[in-house]
Design an enzyme around this catalytic site. Structure first.
Site, PDB file in Angstrom:
ATOM      1  N   GLU A 156       0.921  -1.184   0.167  1.00  0.00           N
ATOM      2  CA  GLU A 156      -0.209   0.187  -0.282  1.00  0.00           C
ATOM      3  C   GLU A 156       1.313   0.950   0.075  1.00  0.00           C
ATOM      4  O   GLU A 156       0.458   2.109   0.953  1.00  0.00           O
ATOM      5  CB  GLU A 156      -0.951   0.358   1.050  1.00  0.00           C
ATOM      6  CG  GLU A 156      -1.953  -1.058   0.759  1.00  0.00           C
ATOM      7  CD  GLU A 156      -3.541  -0.897   2.245  1.00  0.00           C
ATOM      8  OE1 GLU A 156      -3.446  -0.482   3.231  1.00  0.00           O
ATOM      9  OE2 GLU A 156      -4.776  -1.559   1.711  1.00  0.00           O
ATOM     10  N   GLU A 230      -5.859  -7.780  -0.802  1.00  0.00           N
ATOM     11  CA  GLU A 230      -6.594  -7.940   1.049  1.00  0.00           C
ATOM     12  C   GLU A 230      -8.186  -7.915   0.385  1.00  0.00           C
ATOM     13  O   GLU A 230      -9.179  -7.140   0.773  1.00  0.00           O
ATOM     14  CB  GLU A 230      -6.160  -7.372   1.770  1.00  0.00           C
ATOM     15  CG  GLU A 230      -4.670  -6.996   1.303  1.00  0.00           C
ATOM     16  CD  GLU A 230      -4.207  -6.161   2.728  1.00  0.00           C
ATOM     17  OE1 GLU A 230      -4.748  -5.649   3.246  1.00  0.00           O
ATOM     18  OE2 GLU A 230      -2.992  -5.652   2.787  1.00  0.00           O
TER      19      GLU A 230
HETATM   20  C1  GLA Z   1      -3.891  -3.172   4.587  1.00  0.00           C
HETATM   21  C2  GLA Z   1      -2.666  -3.450   4.932  1.00  0.00           C
HETATM   22  C3  GLA Z   1      -2.881  -4.902   6.084  1.00  0.00           C
HETATM   23  C4  GLA Z   1      -3.999  -4.761   6.884  1.00  0.00           C
HETATM   24  C5  GLA Z   1      -5.219  -4.336   6.939  1.00  0.00           C
HETATM   25  C6  GLA Z   1      -5.891  -3.942   7.733  1.00  0.00           C
HETATM   26  O1  GLA Z   1      -5.045  -3.023   4.460  1.00  0.00           O
HETATM   27  O2  GLA Z   1      -2.115  -3.267   3.514  1.00  0.00           O
HETATM   28  O3  GLA Z   1      -1.331  -5.318   6.544  1.00  0.00           O
HETATM   29  O4  GLA Z   1      -2.993  -3.344   7.544  1.00  0.00           O
HETATM   30  O5  GLA Z   1      -4.665  -2.974   5.942  1.00  0.00           O
HETATM   31  O6  GLA Z   1      -5.704  -5.127   8.648  1.00  0.00           O
END
Ligand code: GLA
Length: 574
Positions: A156, A230
């Site tokens: 991210e 995700e």
């Molecule tokens: C983001 C991050 C993950 C985690 C999620 C929330 O997507 O990339 O590592 O922190 O948020 O659980």
């Protein structure tokens, strides 16, 4: 090999839909990896995904750890033996509600080094680590006969910085060290532009609004495959806040919407596991919010691997799209009968400092990182040679501290206190000021990532800096206690007890009557408890227990009248 052709994934030349679930090996005892992976496969998934936390593998600069729960190669081999494909996210920053987003605390010793960008010092540390890590992964790549078919670059990044040079460089480092499988970046749909590289697969992180998310990807990179890297089917909890759950049917419906459009998916999480020891992270927006010990995440398997309604709902949807192989029977995991365990020895932390602390002296207070300490606690001590009321600025204290004057507790200060100036009354001409500071977990996301701990700058007390400090650095890698010198009832106190088991099993330690601290089983730090919840029990997996004698130790920070804990047969996460 996994490749991309137009908007399709192709595996060895055939169209392929990635059906993946996250299991973090570093949150599960290694004896249980197989159980969790079997259940992933039985549910209908073809792939497992895991992050790789740098701070778990290089806890001190140049000291590497790949044993036990850190044996990433064994985790990969177990997944391979079950015929699962594997996605790895070494990142090197992972977020994940993990301490400092997986970055090692020792990076913060260099106050000038910038994080997550092309600062040459930062890149050099990544390269040194990857020199050790990547050769362990290369033999498991699909191009070398293994099952690892994709790796992520950063994590991210669009939500952190704009340094594309850095993203490029991390990609090059992978290539230079023999990573020749599919690479990708992952971001929330509205941040893909900043987090992506033009010729690297862009994936999306989201929990709902499938069509909108896909449309944003189409607008940015038309005709590319849709992988939700995700799919948030639950959420994590923070101390003092509510326990999160997500409706199973809603999660299953969102999955169906993705699969109907030919999308690929990675469940975040399939099985969450536990933030053992001091490895929980924290978020900071309005307030600093450390993550709890459980990482149950309301995922498909509970923290102790029970199959949930959500698992069954998801399995039903997967069955509509793929043929699920004959289930493999997972090993049986027994649960201990309910019982009470006595802790009959105790000693104040102040009486056993010589066995648990490293002593430092310096003209100004040293932060944890300056003392080469990553986690735990620090006791700071100085002399105030004035009989007066004095105003102290507490804003340099991270995160929560108990203040004592001449050995008497006076008050607790916390990073979230609105009032940063407190008045302290020093009754004698010469006084001892002690500040016992807890690191409650470094921030793992966003602009407060650079989160040094302890006392991070000298304290301003009544319009002056106070000089000449003693520090007792308490990391608790080992908890060796000296009960012979118990002279004070002052908290924090350590408690210890032994108990016998004829058989081991999973159990859930109910911490009722205890306020805040850590529990250690046979020397292993199970994690933190705090009476404010939401979690009331700590998961104790059977592999940490012995047939025969076991030792339990509790560091209670605030005070208790309890001399026992209750081993319950089910969790209470609030
Ligand atoms: C983001 C991050 C993950 C985690 C999620 C929330 O997507 O990339 O590592 O922190 O948020 O659980």
């Amino acid at each position: 090999m996994l490749t991309v052709k137009d908007d399709q994934f192709m595996l060895n030349g055939q169209p392929f839909q990635i059906l993946s679930g996250s299991i973090h090996y570093f949150r599960v005892p290694q004896e249980y990896w197989e159980d969790r992976l079997i259940k992933l496969k039985n549910c209908g998934f073809n792939t497992v995904e895991t992050y790789i936390p740098w701070n778990f593998h290089e806890p001190k600069k140049g000291q590497f750890h790949f044993e036990g729960m850190a044996d990433i190669e064994q985790f990969i081999a177990t997944a391979e033996s079950l015929g699962l494909y594997i996605i790895l996210r070494p990142a090197p920053y992972i977020c994940a509600e993990w301490e400092f987003g997986g970055l090692p605390a020792w990076l913060l010793k260099d106050r000038n080094m910038a994080l997550r960008c092309a600062d040459p010092n930062f890149l050099k540390h990544i390269e040194d680590y990857y020199d050790v890590l990547l050769p362990k992964l290369v033999p498991h790549l699909i191009t070398n006969g293994g099952n690892v078919f994709a790796l992520q670059i950063e994590n991210e990044y669009g939500a952190y910085g704009n340094d594309k040079q850095y993203l490029e460089r991390t990609r090059e480092i992978y290539k230079e060290k023999g990573i020749d499988v599919l690479l990708f970046t992952s971001d929330g749909p509205d941040m893909i532009e900043d987090g992506s590289l033009p010729d690297v697969l862009t994936t999306l992180n989201f929990g709902s609004r499938v069509e909108d998310s896909y449309a944003m990807l189409d607008a940015y990179k038309p005709n590319s495959p849709k992988l939700c890297a995700e799919f948030w089917i639950g959420w994590f909890d923070s101390w003092g806040k509510e326990h999160h759950t997500r409706d199973p049917k809603d999660a299953a419906a969102t999955l169906r919407a993705m699969l109907e459009k030919g999308g690929s998916v990675n469940f975040y999480m399939f099985h969450g596991g536990t933030n053992f020891a001091f490895y929980n992270g924290a978020n900071q927006y309005e307030t600093y919010d450390p993550t709890i010990t459980s990482y149950d995440y309301d995922s498909l398997l509970t923290e102790s691997s029970e199959i949930t309604e959500k698992y069954r709902e998801v399995q039903k949807v997967l069955k509509e799209f793929v043929t699920i192989p004959e289930p493999v029977e997972p090993p049986t995991i027994p649960i201990l009968p309910e019982q009470k365990v006595q802790l009959d020895r105790s000693v104040s932390l102040f009486d056993t400092l010589t066995t648990i602390a490293n002593h430092h002296k310096h003209v100004v207070p040293m932060s944890m990182e300056e003392m080469d300490q990553a986690y735990g606690y620090v006791l700071y001590r100085t002399t105030i040679d004035r009989k007066a009321d004095m105003v102290m600025d507490t804003s340099m204290i991270r995160d929560r501290a108990f203040l004592y004057i001449n050995g008497e507790y006076v008050q607790t200060v916390y990073r979230n206190d609105e009032k940063k100036e407190i008045t302290l009354s020093f009754p004698e001409e010469i006084n001892m000021l002690e500040i016992f500071v807890e690191n409650m977990g470094r921030v793992n996301y966003g602009k407060h990532l650079r989160d040094r701990k302890g006392i991070i700058e000298n304290l301003w007390i009544d319009n002056q800096y106070m000089f000449h400090w003693e520090m007792f650095s308490i990391e608790l890698d080992e908890v060796v206690l000296d009960f012979s010198r118990a002279t004070t009832e002052r908290f924090p106190q350590f408690y210890e007890g032994t108990f016998e088991l004829t058989e081991t099993g999973d159990t859930f330690i109910n911490m009722e009557g205890w306020k805040k601290g850590n529990v250690f089983i046979n020397g292993f730090n199970l994690g933190r408890y705090w009476e404010i919840g939401p979690q009331k029990t700590l998961y104790l997996p059977a592999p940490f227990l012995n047939v025969g004698e076991n030792t339990i130790q509790i560091l209670e920070l605030e005070g208790t009248k309890q001399q026992e804990v209750h081993f319950a047969n089910k969790p209470d996460l609030g």
